[in-house]
Scaffold this active site. Structure first.
Site, PDB file in Angstrom:
ATOM      1  N   CYS A 133       0.833  -1.205   0.000  1.00 44.62           N
ATOM      2  CA  CYS A 133       0.000   0.000   0.000  1.00 44.62           C
ATOM      3  C   CYS A 133       0.868   1.255   0.000  1.00 44.62           C
ATOM      4  O   CYS A 133       1.350   1.686   1.045  1.00 44.62           O
ATOM      5  CB  CYS A 133      -0.934  -0.015   1.210  1.00 44.62           C
ATOM      6  SG  CYS A 133      -1.959   1.456   1.317  1.00 44.62           S
ATOM      7  N   CYS A 136      -0.473   4.097   2.083  1.00 49.17           N
ATOM      8  CA  CYS A 136      -0.237   3.976   3.532  1.00 49.17           C
ATOM      9  C   CYS A 136       1.231   4.250   3.873  1.00 49.17           C
ATOM     10  O   CYS A 136       1.528   4.935   4.843  1.00 49.17           O
ATOM     11  CB  CYS A 136      -0.544   2.569   4.035  1.00 49.17           C
ATOM     12  SG  CYS A 136      -1.989   1.787   3.357  1.00 49.17           S
ATOM     13  N   ASP A 137       2.137   3.688   3.104  1.00 42.11           N
ATOM     14  CA  ASP A 137       3.544   3.632   3.535  1.00 42.11           C
ATOM     15  C   ASP A 137       4.505   4.470   2.697  1.00 42.11           C
ATOM     16  O   ASP A 137       5.676   4.590   3.052  1.00 42.11           O
ATOM     17  CB  ASP A 137       4.033   2.163   3.506  1.00 42.11           C
ATOM     18  CG  ASP A 137       3.234   1.287   4.466  1.00 42.11           C
ATOM     19  OD1 ASP A 137       2.775   1.809   5.487  1.00 42.11           O
ATOM     20  OD2 ASP A 137       3.078   0.088   4.181  1.00 42.11           O
TER      21      ASP A 137
END
Ligand code: NDP
Length: 307
Positions: A133, A136-137
């Site tokens: 992701c 997300c990261d």
């Protein structure tokens, strides 16, 4: 008989539980094998509204659960192994323990899991440079090289997104033609910070405790090469966790549950869908939570109409 059972306890399932509990429906949540859902697999969540300093994914889901329980949600730590769904209900759910639960309304919020290459090295370095992701990261990879594996829209979107942070993004694709839509592909192909490694598969993710690179093999020449990188993003699509509903609940060809007219209604009256199991496009915690809210409101109104 229960009024509402929710299968799955990620952002969608637990938000559905909060709303159903506050509507006095005493919902039962069957957690499944990954209590808290996919978010518990990540570290800091920086894009969930309300947490300007970021929030740990596990902590966030724990708070969702506490909020659901505060209003009377019952959590059942088990997995649904078999369903018997009837148009208009009631529906029967068999749990791994052998217990059978009967419910008037059912909310399916079973989520989806990212597809991985299933290399031992990929598995070992998850959360140590291996992610599925970028949203997300991605921000953790400032001024360092990263790789994205895959050739679909997600891969193009993640690669383009990652150029905001990374020094260089290399997309590794097993063919010489992208699956992605033309607009998304062109955007990535015209981005100076993105390089493409065509006709290649990943043989190994390198690094003992953190990602240091990948070894790829060119399928046309048979040659292997090493690409240095600190971040590895799998963008190989998602697999919805909907197998137990196959043949009963309408799904698309990839197994995502089909919902009617922007609602949470499925083809079976009294069965509702929410979150990543019914969303192949957005797949964000906040959109899953929104879908969970919709499903609980739809279930509440549907139950009221039955009385
Ligand atoms: P896709 O299934 O479209 O693409 C998956 C990619 O991973 C493909 O390129 C595939 O290769 C590759 N792949 C799969 N398995 C392997 C493997 N074992 N080894 C190597 N490569 C592999 O998934 P996406 O997540 O990209 O997209 C899913 C859906 O979501 C699509 O409908 C897409 O359009 C949509 N979407 C839309 C977006 C937007 O409009 N903004 C953004 C993101 C997704 P191959 O091509 O060779 O099969």
């Amino acid at each position: 008989m229960e009024k509402v059972v929710i299968i799955g306890c990620g952002a969608a399932g637990l938000t559905a539980a909060i709303y159903a509990a506050r509507a006095n429906l005493a919902p039962v949540v069957v957690t499944g094998s990954l209590p808290g859902g996919l978010l518990t697999q990540t570290t800091d969540v920086e894009n969930y509204p309300g947490f300007p300093e970021a929030v740990n994914g596990f902590d966030l889901m724990f708070k969702f659960q506490q909020q659901a329980e505060r209003f009377g949600t019952k959590m059942v730590n088990d997995t649904v192994v078999k369903v018997e769904l009837v148009d208009g209900g009631p529906h029967k759910l068999e749990l791994g323990s052998g217990e059978v639960i009967e419910t008037a309304a059912l909310i399916i919020a079973t989520g989806a899991s990212p597809r991985w290459l299933s290399l031992p090295s990929e598995d070992r370095l998850k959360n140590h440079g291996v992610s599925a992701c970028a949203t997300c990261d991605g921000a953790f990879y400032r001024d360092v090289p990263v790789v994205v594996i895959g050739g679909g829209d997600t891969a193009m979107e993640e690669a383009s997104f990652l150029t905001k942070f990374a020094s260089k993004v290399t997309v590794v694709h097993r063919r010489d033609e992208l699956r992605a839509s033309k607009i998304m592909a062109d955007r990535a192909l015209n981005n100076d910070k993105i390089e493409f490694c065509w006709d290649s598969v990943v043989e190994e993710v390198l690094g003992e405790t953190e990602v240091e690179g990948i070894r790829v093999k060119n399928l046309k020449t048979g040659e292997s090469a090493v690409i240095d990188c600190v971040g590895y993003f799998a963008a190989l699509g998602h697999v919805p966790s909907t197998q137990i509903f196959a043949g009963v609940v309408d799904m698309d060809d990839k197994g995502f549950i089909i919902l009617k007219n922007s609602s949470s209604y499925t083809n079976i009256a009294g069965v509702f869908g929410a979150g990543d199991c019914a969303d192949s496009v957005y797949r964000q915690a906040v959109t899953a939570a929104g879908m969970g809210c919709k499903a609980a409101i739809d279930a509440e109104r549907w139950l009221a109409d039955q009385e």
